[in-house]
Write an enzyme that holds these catalytic residues in place. Sequence first.
Site: not given
Length: 309
Positions: A130, A183
Amino acid sequence: MESIRVFAPATVANVTCGFDVLGFAVNSPGDEVILRFKEKPGIQISQITGDDGRLSKDPNLNTVSIAIQDYLQRTDWSGGIDIELHKKMPFGSGLGSSAASAVAGVFAINKLLGDKLDTPALLPSAMEGERVACGSAHADNVAPSLYGGFVIIRSYDPLDVIKIPTPKDLYAVIIHPQIEVNTKDARNILKKKIAMQDAIRQWGNVAGLIAGLTQSDYGLISRSMEDVIVEPVRSLLIPAYDVVKNSALNAGALGCGISGSGPSLFALSQEEGVATTVGAAMCDAFRSEKIDSEIYISKINEKGPQVLD
């Protein structure tokens, strides 16, 4: 066993009031990974589908391979692994796409090598995957994808993750509108300081939501699904947000909010029939604003990743 195919689920992070500390897994969508042993040592990515050519096959740059590399380093295994990654969910949707790939990878390699580590020990490797995708090793998507169900991240130092019981009749509706939310923009728009009265209200809602989940108290879940800190600013990035949210609530949803950083929205409902009605209402609301959308309806995924074959 010479090869394995694994599915890992998409996730909803934040869950209204639980910004960066709460998330849950759903049955669909998700990602699939196929791993095979190969004679030459090292990791290679031989195939990626569903990404429209956007993802790198360089094992040092891809979420799934980075997660697997971290696992192999921690378990001191130096053989050869071939990876196929099949993206089964939209990019930039707020549904934890990179997290699902990382979780599928570490779960698959662990199974292929005979379960060298237990589930909690897999989480740091998935978080490293991630980090490549997001720039930081957040766990609010990878943890629920790996554990299944609702998960709270109490602490990162030390890492402390707790799975929360889920009411048996709780259903999730996820709607992904065909719009983009960056984002970085969704992070930058957040306030750096918040009023004490807002913090107190948010803490109460987080505690109430967790208590409602553990006690299967749907009324308490509904009352607690309020975000007074993040939603008021992030919702500005999603066209027709208030219209769609109100349509979900009017159709019987317990609550509705932004999935991750958006643009997807989610709603929780008691019983499948209500969830179906809620989903249709949300689709109609976006359609009335001339915005196409995809919808997913499922019970909360309690299993996490699964071996398909």
